[in-house]
Design a protein around this motif. Structure first.
Motif, PDB file in Angstrom:
ATOM      1  N   VAL A 279       0.832  -1.204   0.000  1.00  0.00           N
ATOM      2  CA  VAL A 279       0.000   0.000   0.000  1.00  0.00           C
ATOM      3  C   VAL A 279       0.867   1.255   0.000  1.00  0.00           C
ATOM      4  CG1 VAL A 279      -1.627   1.348   1.376  1.00  0.00           C
ATOM      5  CG2 VAL A 279      -1.997  -1.093   1.076  1.00  0.00           C
ATOM      6  N   ASN A 280       1.945   1.243   0.775  1.00  0.00           N
ATOM      7  CA  ASN A 280       2.835   2.403   0.827  1.00  0.00           C
ATOM      8  C   ASN A 280       3.403   2.735  -0.550  1.00  0.00           C
ATOM      9  OD1 ASN A 280       2.456   2.638   3.574  1.00  0.00           O
ATOM     10  ND2 ASN A 280       4.314   1.513   4.107  1.00  0.00           N
ATOM     11  N   LEU A 281       3.761   1.728  -1.305  1.00  0.00           N
ATOM     12  CA  LEU A 281       4.288   1.959  -2.650  1.00  0.00           C
ATOM     13  C   LEU A 281       3.207   2.511  -3.574  1.00  0.00           C
ATOM     14  CD1 LEU A 281       6.483  -1.251  -2.941  1.00  0.00           C
ATOM     15  CD2 LEU A 281       7.287   1.091  -2.618  1.00  0.00           C
ATOM     16  N   VAL A 282       1.979   2.067  -3.367  1.00  0.00           N
ATOM     17  CA  VAL A 282       0.851   2.638  -4.118  1.00  0.00           C
ATOM     18  C   VAL A 282       0.713   4.123  -3.807  1.00  0.00           C
ATOM     19  CG1 VAL A 282      -1.668   2.636  -4.335  1.00  0.00           C
ATOM     20  CG2 VAL A 282      -0.413   0.481  -4.375  1.00  0.00           C
ATOM     21  N   PHE A 283       0.990   4.489  -2.561  1.00  0.00           N
ATOM     22  CA  PHE A 283       0.882   5.897  -2.165  1.00  0.00           C
ATOM     23  C   PHE A 283       1.845   6.781  -2.956  1.00  0.00           C
ATOM     24  CE2 PHE A 283      -0.735   4.689   2.342  1.00  0.00           C
ATOM     25  CZ  PHE A 283      -1.980   4.436   1.800  1.00  0.00           C
ATOM     26  N   LEU A 284       2.992   6.231  -3.348  1.00  0.00           N
ATOM     27  CA  LEU A 284       3.905   7.013  -4.184  1.00  0.00           C
ATOM     28  C   LEU A 284       3.274   7.276  -5.543  1.00  0.00           C
ATOM     29  CD1 LEU A 284       7.606   5.832  -3.674  1.00  0.00           C
ATOM     30  CD2 LEU A 284       6.563   8.041  -3.136  1.00  0.00           C
ATOM     31  N   GLY A 285       2.536   6.292  -6.058  1.00  0.00           N
ATOM     32  CA  GLY A 285       1.824   6.503  -7.314  1.00  0.00           C
ATOM     33  C   GLY A 285       0.752   7.574  -7.168  1.00  0.00           C
ATOM     34  N   ILE A 286       0.031   7.546  -6.042  1.00  0.00           N
ATOM     35  CA  ILE A 286      -0.979   8.577  -5.782  1.00  0.00           C
ATOM     36  C   ILE A 286      -0.322   9.944  -5.631  1.00  0.00           C
ATOM     37  CG2 ILE A 286      -2.739   9.349  -4.141  1.00  0.00           C
ATOM     38  CD1 ILE A 286      -3.289   6.402  -3.530  1.00  0.00           C
ATOM     39  N   ALA A 287       0.825   9.974  -4.942  1.00  0.00           N
ATOM     40  CA  ALA A 287       1.547  11.236  -4.777  1.00  0.00           C
ATOM     41  C   ALA A 287       1.997  11.797  -6.122  1.00  0.00           C
ATOM     42  CB  ALA A 287       2.752  11.026  -3.862  1.00  0.00           C
ATOM     43  N   ASP A 288       2.366  10.910  -7.033  1.00  0.00           N
ATOM     44  CA  ASP A 288       2.756  11.345  -8.370  1.00  0.00           C
ATOM     45  C   ASP A 288       1.583  11.993  -9.095  1.00  0.00           C
ATOM     46  OD1 ASP A 288       4.299  11.713 -10.651  1.00  0.00           O
ATOM     47  OD2 ASP A 288       3.923   9.700 -11.417  1.00  0.00           O
ATOM     48  N   ILE A 289       0.388  11.459  -8.869  1.00  0.00           N
ATOM     49  CA  ILE A 289      -0.809  12.052  -9.474  1.00  0.00           C
ATOM     50  C   ILE A 289      -1.079  13.430  -8.872  1.00  0.00           C
ATOM     51  CG2 ILE A 289      -3.308  11.775  -9.752  1.00  0.00           C
ATOM     52  CD1 ILE A 289      -2.852   8.742  -9.714  1.00  0.00           C
ATOM     53  N   VAL A 290      -0.856  13.562  -7.551  1.00  0.00           N
ATOM     54  CA  VAL A 290      -1.103  14.842  -6.872  1.00  0.00           C
ATOM     55  C   VAL A 290      -0.113  15.906  -7.318  1.00  0.00           C
ATOM     56  CG1 VAL A 290      -1.097  15.996  -4.623  1.00  0.00           C
ATOM     57  CG2 VAL A 290      -2.150  13.744  -4.868  1.00  0.00           C
TER      58      VAL A 290
END
Length: 339
Positions: A83-94
Protein backbone atom coordinates in the motif's frame (compact mmCIF):
# COMPACT_ATOMS: atom_id res chain seq x y z
CA UNK A 1 -23.35 -9.68 17.97
CA UNK A 2 -24.51 -6.66 16.03
CA UNK A 3 -23.84 -4.39 18.99
CA UNK A 4 -20.33 -5.74 19.45
CA UNK A 5 -19.58 -5.48 15.73
CA UNK A 6 -20.83 -1.89 15.70
CA UNK A 7 -18.53 -1.06 18.61
CA UNK A 8 -15.51 -2.51 16.79
CA UNK A 9 -16.38 -0.57 13.63
CA UNK A 10 -16.67 2.69 15.59
CA UNK A 11 -13.32 2.10 17.33
CA UNK A 12 -11.72 1.24 13.97
CA UNK A 13 -13.03 4.48 12.43
CA UNK A 14 -11.95 6.68 15.35
CA UNK A 15 -8.46 5.15 15.42
CA UNK A 16 -8.03 5.50 11.65
CA UNK A 17 -9.16 9.14 11.83
CA UNK A 18 -6.69 9.81 14.64
CA UNK A 19 -3.89 8.43 12.48
CA UNK A 20 -4.89 10.70 9.61
CA UNK A 21 -5.02 13.84 11.77
CA UNK A 22 -1.72 13.10 13.50
CA UNK A 23 0.00 12.22 10.21
CA UNK A 24 -0.90 15.50 8.53
CA UNK A 25 0.77 17.43 11.35
CA UNK A 26 3.78 15.11 11.45
CA UNK A 27 4.86 16.04 7.91
CA UNK A 28 5.20 19.72 8.70
CA UNK A 29 7.10 19.09 11.93
CA UNK A 30 9.36 16.56 10.17
CA UNK A 31 10.24 19.03 7.42
CA UNK A 32 11.02 21.67 10.05
CA UNK A 33 13.14 19.33 12.16
CA UNK A 34 15.03 18.10 9.10
CA UNK A 35 16.09 21.70 8.45
CA UNK A 36 16.78 22.72 12.04
CA UNK A 37 18.80 19.62 12.96
CA UNK A 38 20.83 19.69 9.75
CA UNK A 39 19.96 16.05 8.98
CA UNK A 40 18.28 16.90 5.69
CA UNK A 41 15.00 15.59 4.35
CA UNK A 42 16.33 12.26 3.12
CA UNK A 43 18.02 11.10 6.33
CA UNK A 44 15.30 12.50 8.60
CA UNK A 45 12.71 10.70 6.48
CA UNK A 46 14.60 7.43 6.78
CA UNK A 47 15.66 7.54 10.41
CA UNK A 48 12.81 9.30 12.20
CA UNK A 49 9.72 10.00 10.12
CA UNK A 50 9.72 6.48 8.68
CA UNK A 51 9.96 4.98 12.16
CA UNK A 52 7.14 7.16 13.47
CA UNK A 53 4.76 6.47 10.59
CA UNK A 54 5.54 2.76 11.01
CA UNK A 55 4.44 2.77 14.65
CA UNK A 56 0.82 1.84 13.82
CA UNK A 57 2.11 -1.11 11.77
CA UNK A 58 4.48 -2.09 14.57
CA UNK A 59 1.79 -1.94 17.26
CA UNK A 60 -0.82 -3.68 15.13
CA UNK A 61 1.46 -6.43 13.81
CA UNK A 62 3.08 -7.23 17.16
CA UNK A 63 -0.35 -7.34 18.81
CA UNK A 64 -1.61 -9.88 16.29
CA UNK A 65 1.59 -11.96 16.48
CA UNK A 66 1.50 -12.17 20.28
CA UNK A 67 -2.17 -13.18 20.00
CA UNK A 68 -1.10 -16.17 17.86
CA UNK A 69 -2.68 -14.84 14.65
CA UNK A 70 0.19 -15.14 12.15
CA UNK A 71 -1.92 -14.51 9.04
CA UNK A 72 -3.35 -11.30 10.45
CA UNK A 73 0.07 -10.09 11.59
CA UNK A 74 1.97 -10.84 8.39
CA UNK A 75 -0.76 -9.79 5.98
CA UNK A 76 -0.96 -6.46 7.81
CA UNK A 77 2.73 -5.62 7.59
CA UNK A 78 3.28 -7.11 4.12
CA UNK A 79 0.09 -5.53 2.80
CA UNK A 80 1.12 -2.19 4.31
CA UNK A 81 4.36 -2.22 2.34
CA UNK A 82 2.50 -2.73 -0.92
CA UNK A 83 0.00 0.00 0.00
CA UNK A 84 2.84 2.40 0.83
CA UNK A 85 4.29 1.96 -2.65
CA UNK A 86 0.85 2.64 -4.12
CA UNK A 87 0.88 5.90 -2.17
CA UNK A 88 3.91 7.01 -4.18
CA UNK A 89 1.82 6.50 -7.31
CA UNK A 90 -0.98 8.58 -5.78
CA UNK A 91 1.55 11.24 -4.78
CA UNK A 92 2.76 11.35 -8.37
CA UNK A 93 -0.81 12.05 -9.47
CA UNK A 94 -1.10 14.84 -6.87
CA UNK A 95 2.19 16.47 -7.89
CA UNK A 96 1.29 17.98 -11.27
CA UNK A 97 4.48 19.93 -12.09
CA UNK A 98 6.39 16.84 -13.27
CA UNK A 99 6.74 13.14 -12.50
CA UNK A 100 7.57 12.81 -8.82
CA UNK A 101 10.40 10.33 -9.49
CA UNK A 102 11.99 12.95 -11.76
CA UNK A 103 11.56 15.93 -9.44
CA UNK A 104 12.69 14.10 -6.28
CA UNK A 105 15.78 12.50 -7.83
CA UNK A 106 18.27 11.63 -5.11
CA UNK A 107 21.10 9.09 -4.67
CA UNK A 108 19.71 8.34 -1.19
CA UNK A 109 16.31 7.39 -2.60
CA UNK A 110 17.94 5.08 -5.15
CA UNK A 111 19.98 3.44 -2.38
CA UNK A 112 16.82 3.03 -0.28
CA UNK A 113 14.99 1.33 -3.14
CA UNK A 114 17.86 -1.12 -3.62
CA UNK A 115 18.05 -1.77 0.13
CA UNK A 116 14.32 -2.42 0.28
CA UNK A 117 14.52 -5.07 -2.43
CA UNK A 118 17.29 -6.84 -0.48
CA UNK A 119 15.37 -6.70 2.80
CA UNK A 120 12.14 -7.92 1.24
CA UNK A 121 13.79 -11.10 0.01
CA UNK A 122 14.86 -12.18 3.51
CA UNK A 123 11.41 -13.02 4.97
CA UNK A 124 10.52 -14.78 1.71
CA UNK A 125 13.68 -16.88 1.98
CA UNK A 126 12.74 -17.72 5.57
CA UNK A 127 9.40 -19.09 4.36
CA UNK A 128 11.04 -21.62 2.03
CA UNK A 129 13.78 -22.69 4.47
CA UNK A 130 13.38 -25.60 6.92
CA UNK A 131 11.21 -24.89 9.95
CA UNK A 132 13.93 -24.29 12.52
CA UNK A 133 14.16 -21.78 15.33
CA UNK A 134 16.40 -20.92 18.26
CA UNK A 135 14.67 -19.63 21.41
CA UNK A 136 11.55 -19.27 19.28
CA UNK A 137 13.25 -17.08 16.64
CA UNK A 138 14.09 -18.08 13.07
CA UNK A 139 17.78 -17.62 12.09
CA UNK A 140 16.78 -15.18 9.34
CA UNK A 141 15.29 -12.75 11.89
CA UNK A 142 18.64 -11.52 13.34
CA UNK A 143 19.99 -11.37 9.78
CA UNK A 144 17.17 -8.95 8.95
CA UNK A 145 18.19 -6.67 11.82
CA UNK A 146 21.87 -6.71 10.84
CA UNK A 147 21.04 -6.12 7.17
CA UNK A 148 18.83 -3.15 8.08
CA UNK A 149 21.50 -1.53 10.26
CA UNK A 150 24.19 -2.05 7.63
CA UNK A 151 21.81 -0.63 5.03
CA UNK A 152 21.37 2.53 7.13
CA UNK A 153 25.15 2.87 7.19
CA UNK A 154 25.24 2.68 3.39
CA UNK A 155 22.43 5.24 3.11
CA UNK A 156 24.25 7.65 5.43
CA UNK A 157 27.47 7.15 3.48
CA UNK A 158 25.61 7.81 0.23
CA UNK A 159 24.33 11.12 1.57
CA UNK A 160 27.65 12.16 3.11
CA UNK A 161 29.90 11.16 0.21
CA UNK A 162 27.73 10.65 -2.88
CA UNK A 163 29.57 9.06 -5.80
CA UNK A 164 27.18 10.46 -8.41
CA UNK A 165 24.55 13.17 -8.71
CA UNK A 166 21.31 13.22 -10.71
CA UNK A 167 21.26 15.59 -13.64
CA UNK A 168 19.66 18.85 -12.54
CA UNK A 169 16.71 20.03 -14.62
CA UNK A 170 14.13 22.79 -14.27
CA UNK A 171 11.75 20.25 -12.73
CA UNK A 172 14.26 18.95 -10.14
CA UNK A 173 13.40 20.09 -6.61
CA UNK A 174 16.50 19.91 -4.36
CA UNK A 175 16.38 19.81 -0.57
CA UNK A 176 16.88 23.45 0.49
CA UNK A 177 16.58 24.17 4.24
CA UNK A 178 14.38 27.08 5.25
CA UNK A 179 15.97 29.92 7.21
CA UNK A 180 13.07 31.01 9.42
CA UNK A 181 11.13 28.84 11.86
CA UNK A 182 8.60 29.66 14.55
CA UNK A 183 8.86 28.37 18.10
CA UNK A 184 11.70 26.65 19.93
CA UNK A 185 13.41 23.48 18.80
CA UNK A 186 12.45 21.74 22.06
CA UNK A 187 8.76 22.53 21.52
CA UNK A 188 8.96 21.15 17.98
CA UNK A 189 10.52 17.92 19.24
CA UNK A 190 7.86 17.56 21.96
CA UNK A 191 5.11 18.01 19.38
CA UNK A 192 6.73 15.41 17.13
CA UNK A 193 7.03 12.88 19.99
CA UNK A 194 3.44 13.49 21.12
CA UNK A 195 2.09 12.84 17.63
CA UNK A 196 4.25 9.72 17.42
CA UNK A 197 2.58 8.37 20.59
CA UNK A 198 -0.86 9.14 19.18
CA UNK A 199 -0.13 7.16 16.00
CA UNK A 200 1.23 4.21 18.01
CA UNK A 201 -1.82 3.99 20.30
CA UNK A 202 -4.18 4.43 17.35
CA UNK A 203 -2.38 1.61 15.50
CA UNK A 204 -2.92 -0.75 18.42
CA UNK A 205 -6.61 0.24 18.52
CA UNK A 206 -6.93 -0.43 14.79
CA UNK A 207 -5.62 -3.97 15.13
CA UNK A 208 -7.70 -4.80 18.21
CA UNK A 209 -10.86 -3.61 16.50
CA UNK A 210 -9.86 -5.44 13.31
CA UNK A 211 -9.66 -8.70 15.27
CA UNK A 212 -13.24 -8.17 16.44
CA UNK A 213 -14.41 -7.33 12.91
CA UNK A 214 -12.80 -10.49 11.53
CA UNK A 215 -14.33 -12.63 14.27
CA UNK A 216 -17.85 -11.23 13.87
CA UNK A 217 -17.99 -11.07 10.07
CA UNK A 218 -16.29 -14.37 9.30
CA UNK A 219 -13.74 -12.67 7.02
CA UNK A 220 -10.32 -14.31 6.94
CA UNK A 221 -7.37 -12.80 8.80
CA UNK A 222 -5.52 -12.62 5.49
CA UNK A 223 -8.22 -10.45 3.90
CA UNK A 224 -8.75 -8.26 6.96
CA UNK A 225 -5.03 -7.74 7.49
CA UNK A 226 -4.04 -7.26 3.86
CA UNK A 227 -6.90 -4.92 3.03
CA UNK A 228 -8.50 -3.16 6.00
CA UNK A 229 -5.79 -2.90 8.65
CA UNK A 230 -3.02 -2.44 6.06
CA UNK A 231 -4.85 0.58 4.65
CA UNK A 232 -5.72 1.98 8.08
CA UNK A 233 -2.25 1.64 9.61
CA UNK A 234 -0.64 3.00 6.42
CA UNK A 235 -2.65 6.21 6.36
CA UNK A 236 0.18 8.12 8.15
CA UNK A 237 2.42 7.42 5.15
CA UNK A 238 -0.21 8.69 2.72
CA UNK A 239 -1.03 11.78 4.76
CA UNK A 240 2.59 12.70 5.49
CA UNK A 241 3.65 12.07 1.89
CA UNK A 242 0.90 14.25 0.41
CA UNK A 243 1.51 16.92 3.06
CA UNK A 244 5.26 16.88 2.38
CA UNK A 245 4.61 17.40 -1.33
CA UNK A 246 2.38 20.37 -0.58
CA UNK A 247 5.15 21.83 1.60
CA UNK A 248 7.61 21.33 -1.28
CA UNK A 249 9.60 18.65 0.59
CA UNK A 250 9.69 16.12 -2.26
CA UNK A 251 12.80 14.30 -1.07
CA UNK A 252 11.18 13.81 2.33
CA UNK A 253 8.02 12.46 0.68
CA UNK A 254 9.83 9.75 -1.28
CA UNK A 255 12.39 8.82 1.40
CA UNK A 256 9.55 8.50 3.93
CA UNK A 257 7.87 5.78 1.86
CA UNK A 258 11.02 3.79 1.13
CA UNK A 259 12.33 4.29 4.67
CA UNK A 260 9.01 3.18 6.16
CA UNK A 261 9.03 -0.01 4.13
CA UNK A 262 12.62 -0.74 5.16
CA UNK A 263 11.61 -0.20 8.81
CA UNK A 264 8.60 -2.47 8.30
CA UNK A 265 10.99 -5.34 7.66
CA UNK A 266 12.08 -4.82 11.27
CA UNK A 267 8.40 -5.11 12.17
CA UNK A 268 8.43 -8.52 10.49
CA UNK A 269 11.42 -9.48 12.66
CA UNK A 270 9.61 -8.22 15.77
CA UNK A 271 6.55 -10.29 14.84
CA UNK A 272 8.70 -13.43 14.69
CA UNK A 273 10.28 -12.60 18.05
CA UNK A 274 6.89 -11.89 19.64
CA UNK A 275 5.16 -14.96 18.20
CA UNK A 276 4.64 -17.37 21.13
CA UNK A 277 5.17 -20.56 19.11
CA UNK A 278 8.00 -21.41 16.74
CA UNK A 279 8.82 -19.42 13.61
CA UNK A 280 5.96 -17.23 12.38
CA UNK A 281 7.18 -17.65 8.79
CA UNK A 282 6.07 -21.28 8.72
CA UNK A 283 2.75 -20.87 10.51
CA UNK A 284 1.30 -18.31 8.11
CA UNK A 285 -0.49 -19.29 4.91
CA UNK A 286 1.55 -19.30 1.66
CA UNK A 287 -0.64 -16.56 0.15
CA UNK A 288 1.25 -14.06 2.34
CA UNK A 289 4.17 -14.44 -0.05
CA UNK A 290 2.05 -12.65 -2.65
CA UNK A 291 2.37 -9.28 -0.89
CA UNK A 292 6.12 -9.70 -0.46
CA UNK A 293 6.70 -10.60 -4.11
CA UNK A 294 4.41 -7.81 -5.28
CA UNK A 295 6.28 -5.29 -3.11
CA UNK A 296 9.59 -6.39 -4.65
CA UNK A 297 8.13 -5.99 -8.14
CA UNK A 298 6.69 -2.56 -7.38
CA UNK A 299 9.93 -1.36 -5.78
CA UNK A 300 11.91 -2.50 -8.82
CA UNK A 301 9.50 -0.64 -11.11
CA UNK A 302 9.93 2.56 -9.08
CA UNK A 303 13.69 2.09 -9.10
CA UNK A 304 13.62 1.88 -12.90
CA UNK A 305 11.48 5.01 -12.96
CA UNK A 306 13.91 6.97 -10.80
CA UNK A 307 16.83 5.95 -13.01
CA UNK A 308 14.99 6.73 -16.25
CA UNK A 309 13.56 10.01 -14.86
CA UNK A 310 10.76 10.54 -17.33
CA UNK A 311 9.79 14.22 -17.09
CA UNK A 312 6.13 13.84 -18.04
CA UNK A 313 3.94 10.86 -18.79
CA UNK A 314 0.45 10.45 -20.15
CA UNK A 315 -1.73 12.84 -18.17
CA UNK A 316 1.45 13.93 -16.34
CA UNK A 317 1.56 10.54 -14.61
CA UNK A 318 4.77 8.53 -14.88
CA UNK A 319 4.75 5.10 -16.49
CA UNK A 320 6.04 3.59 -13.23
CA UNK A 321 3.17 5.08 -11.22
CA UNK A 322 0.54 3.78 -13.61
CA UNK A 323 2.25 0.38 -13.63
CA UNK A 324 2.48 -0.04 -9.85
CA UNK A 325 -1.17 0.96 -9.46
CA UNK A 326 -2.11 -1.73 -12.00
CA UNK A 327 0.07 -4.32 -10.26
CA UNK A 328 -1.54 -3.57 -6.90
CA UNK A 329 -5.07 -3.91 -8.26
CA UNK A 330 -4.20 -7.31 -9.76
CA UNK A 331 -2.54 -8.47 -6.53
CA UNK A 332 -5.53 -7.30 -4.50
CA UNK A 333 -7.79 -9.35 -6.74
CA UNK A 334 -5.63 -12.42 -6.13
CA UNK A 335 -5.78 -11.91 -2.36
CA UNK A 336 -9.56 -11.47 -2.40
CA UNK A 337 -10.04 -14.62 -4.47
CA UNK A 338 -7.81 -16.58 -2.09
CA UNK A 339 -9.28 -14.95 1.01
Amino acid sequence: MFSSLTFHLIVFGIAALSIVLAGSRLARLADELADRTGMGEAMFGVLLLAGVTSLPDFAATLSAAMDSRPDLAMSNVMGSMAVNLVFLGIADIVYRKANLEHAAASPVNLMLAGLLIVLLTLPLLAIVTPSVSFWGVHPVTPVIVVAYLFGLHLVHQTQSIPMWFPRSTRQTVPDKPEKQHHGSLAATWLGFIALALVTCIAGWMVMESAKGIADHTGLSDTLVGGLFTALATSTPELVTTIAAIRYGALTLAVSNIFGTNCFNILVVAAADAGYPHNSIYHDMSPVQMTWGLVSILMTAILLLGMVRRETYGIGRIGFESALILSVYVIALGIIVLNG
